[in-house]
Design a protein around this motif. Structure first.
Motif, PDB file in Angstrom:
ATOM      1  N   LYS A  57      44.335  39.932  36.041  1.00 20.43           N
ATOM      2  CA  LYS A  57      45.195  41.032  36.463  1.00 20.43           C
ATOM      3  C   LYS A  57      46.190  40.598  37.525  1.00 20.43           C
ATOM      4  CE  LYS A  57      41.295  42.943  37.329  1.00 20.43           C
ATOM      5  NZ  LYS A  57      40.267  43.957  37.517  1.00 20.43           N
ATOM      6  N   ASP A 117      40.391  44.261  30.718  1.00 20.96           N
ATOM      7  CA  ASP A 117      39.832  44.989  31.858  1.00 20.96           C
ATOM      8  C   ASP A 117      39.303  46.333  31.333  1.00 20.96           C
ATOM      9  OD1 ASP A 117      39.236  45.495  34.456  1.00 20.96           O
ATOM     10  OD2 ASP A 117      41.276  45.221  35.221  1.00 20.96           O
ATOM     11  N   SER A 118      38.091  46.717  31.733  1.00 21.48           N
ATOM     12  CA  SER A 118      37.422  47.850  31.075  1.00 21.48           C
ATOM     13  C   SER A 118      38.202  49.160  31.191  1.00 21.48           C
ATOM     14  CB  SER A 118      36.018  48.024  31.653  1.00 21.48           C
ATOM     15  OG  SER A 118      36.087  48.145  33.047  1.00 21.48           O
ATOM     16  N   GLU A 119      38.783  49.410  32.365  1.00 17.87           N
ATOM     17  CA  GLU A 119      39.515  50.672  32.563  1.00 17.87           C
ATOM     18  C   GLU A 119      40.756  50.709  31.675  1.00 17.87           C
ATOM     19  OE1 GLU A 119      38.637  48.525  34.798  1.00 17.87           O
ATOM     20  OE2 GLU A 119      37.200  49.533  36.112  1.00 17.87           O
ATOM     21  N   ASN A 171      40.685  45.482  44.174  1.00 16.78           N
ATOM     22  CA  ASN A 171      40.656  45.375  42.710  1.00 16.78           C
ATOM     23  C   ASN A 171      41.209  46.644  42.076  1.00 16.78           C
ATOM     24  OD1 ASN A 171      39.814  44.274  40.089  1.00 16.78           O
ATOM     25  ND2 ASN A 171      38.284  45.893  40.132  1.00 16.78           N
ATOM     26  N   LYS A 172      40.837  47.793  42.613  1.00 19.65           N
ATOM     27  CA  LYS A 172      41.309  49.050  42.015  1.00 19.65           C
ATOM     28  C   LYS A 172      42.801  49.229  42.270  1.00 19.65           C
ATOM     29  CE  LYS A 172      38.583  50.304  40.065  1.00 19.65           C
ATOM     30  NZ  LYS A 172      38.164  50.132  38.655  1.00 19.65           N
ATOM     31  N   GLU A 195      44.406  47.231  39.777  1.00 21.14           N
ATOM     32  CA  GLU A 195      44.297  47.868  38.452  1.00 21.14           C
ATOM     33  C   GLU A 195      45.310  48.989  38.277  1.00 21.14           C
ATOM     34  OE1 GLU A 195      40.266  48.865  37.543  1.00 21.14           O
ATOM     35  OE2 GLU A 195      39.678  46.760  37.376  1.00 21.14           O
TER      36      GLU A 195
HETATM   37 MG    MG Z   1      38.229  46.787  35.868  1.00 25.83          MG
END
Ligand code: MG
Ligand code: NDP
Length: 361
Positions: free
Chosen positions: A106, A131-133, A198-199, A202
């Motif tokens: 990312k 990335d899961s989201e 991280n968020k 994201e």
């Molecule tokens: Mg993630």
């Protein structure tokens, strides 16, 4: 069915090894034609032998060796699962070579999202999020038109230190930070989850991948990590994506895309059972104690080279925290410094970002 020729960059890491777990269960669908890692030559050779890989490189930090690999080996998909700033050069090389990208890294999108997305559009290259989201949002968006979307919501586990006070955070160690409650990930991203940086990354990643302004992307804390993303529509409907917190699911989805393929029974992943996982909670993140999201958004707001400088400062701060040279809260101080660094002399270009990466280490 013809096999998909696949290059995996970062094959020895958390995402890379799980990607090979996916391939191991679908040898009739994938041909692994290239692998790259940094220094872990022992595992790299083992993987090359197991999967009969044509070309492997251990870059020893020389990112141009991944570019050479991409240019030399024809492939349909390049999985970019290297950590940190090393992802940028190979992503651009893969786009220029016309390869679809399964994107786990990312940091590159945070540093140079506009350039990457523009080049991908021009080249007609697909970027499939790992990335899961983002995999969640990507899947929800399939069934709707963009103009019907009000906003998108990313969920967040809150990281290892969720609920701790600022005072408690002055004493936490890297070892404690690495014990994530719901996800099993590489070291750097586990620390980024704990800081909530991280968020923040994201959010920026979602902005570039899906083309929504920042005021239409939200984060909600969701300790159970079962819901990964939501898409709220203007007509009152909300689409919610759920899956067990296991990265093999979004990796499996991205590698098989656009096909939907049953999960291998060997994975032993139980599907979501609403009578077992009965509690699903959502909260606002604690931005006062964990300012990672706000700081990353400030970097995005400043624009230009600031997101790249911010990403580099974070890479270094996380490494220093892991090595015990600085405390947890010092990471935020380093990030605030990066936001203050005057760089008006340098305009945003991929070359300038590459220069920064090269001179940073
Ligand atoms: Mg993630
Ligand atoms: P790891 O630290 O577990 O693995 C990193 C991998 O990248 C290793 O294979 C490493 O090689 C390789 N690597 C690092 N630098 C270089 C370089 N310069 N040249 C070649 N190879 C290099 O990371 P993760 O798998 O956790 O994360 C990878 C990326 O995916 C990150 O950007 C992360 O943010 C993202 N991501 C990860 C998730 C997860 O669950 N882990 C979830 C969502 C996104 P070596 O082993 O030799 O050091």
């Amino acid at each position: 069915m013809a096999k998909k020729r696949l290059i995996i960059l970062g094959s020895t890491g958390s995402i890379g090894t799980q990607a090979l777990d996916v391939v191991r269960c679908a040898r009739d669908r994938f041909d692994v034609v290239g692998l790259a890692a940094n220094t872990n030559t022992v595992l790299l050779q083992k993987q090359a032998h197991e999967f009969g890989v044509e070309k492997t490189v251990a870059t020893q930090g020389r990112n141009e060796r991944m570019v050479e690999l991409i240019e030399a080996v024809p492939a349909e998909v390049v999985l970019v699962a290297v950590s940190g700033t090393a992802g940028l050069a190979p992503i651009l090389a893969a786009i220029r070579a016309g390869r679809d990208i399964a994107l786990a890294n990312k940091e590159a999108l945070v540093m140079a999202g506009d350039a990457i997305m523009n080049e991908a559009r021009k080249a007609g290259v697909r970027i499939i999020p790992v990335d899961s989201e983002h995999s969640a949002i990507f899947q929800c968006l399939h069934s709707v038109k963009k103009e019907d979307v009000e906003k998108i919501i990313l969920t967040c586990s809150g990281g290892t230190f969720r609920g701790k006070t600022r005072d408690e955070l002055t004493r936490v160690t890297a070892e404690e930070a690495l014990r994530h409650p719901t996800w099993n990930m590489g070291r750097k991203i586990t620390i980024d989850s704990a800081t909530l940086v991280n968020k923040g990354f994201e959010l920026i990643e979602a902005h570039h991948l899906f083309g929504f302004d920042y005021d239409r992307i939200e984060v909600k804390l969701h300790p159970q990590s079962r819901v990964h993303g939501m898409v709220q529509l203007k007509d009152g409907n909300t689409l919610m994506h759920m899956a067990p917190p296991d990265m093999r699911i979004p990796i499996h989805y991205a590698l098989h895309y656009p096909n939907r393929v049953p999960l291998p029974p060997d994975f032993q992943i139980a599907p979501y059972d609403p009578t077992v996982n009965t509690t699903l909670e959502f909260f606002e993140p604690d931005h006062e104690t964990f300012p990672g999201i706000k700081l990353a958004l400030e970097a995005a707001r400043q624009g230009g080279l600031t997101p790249a400088l911010f990403t580099l400062a974070n890479d270094r701060a996380v490494q220093d925290f892991l090595d015990g040279r600085i405390g947890f809260l010092d990471i935020y101080d380093r990030l605030r410094e990066a936001l203050r660094e005057p760089r008006a002399d340098r305009t945003l270009s991929v070359d300038n970002i590459m220069d920064l990466i090269t001179s940073a280490w």
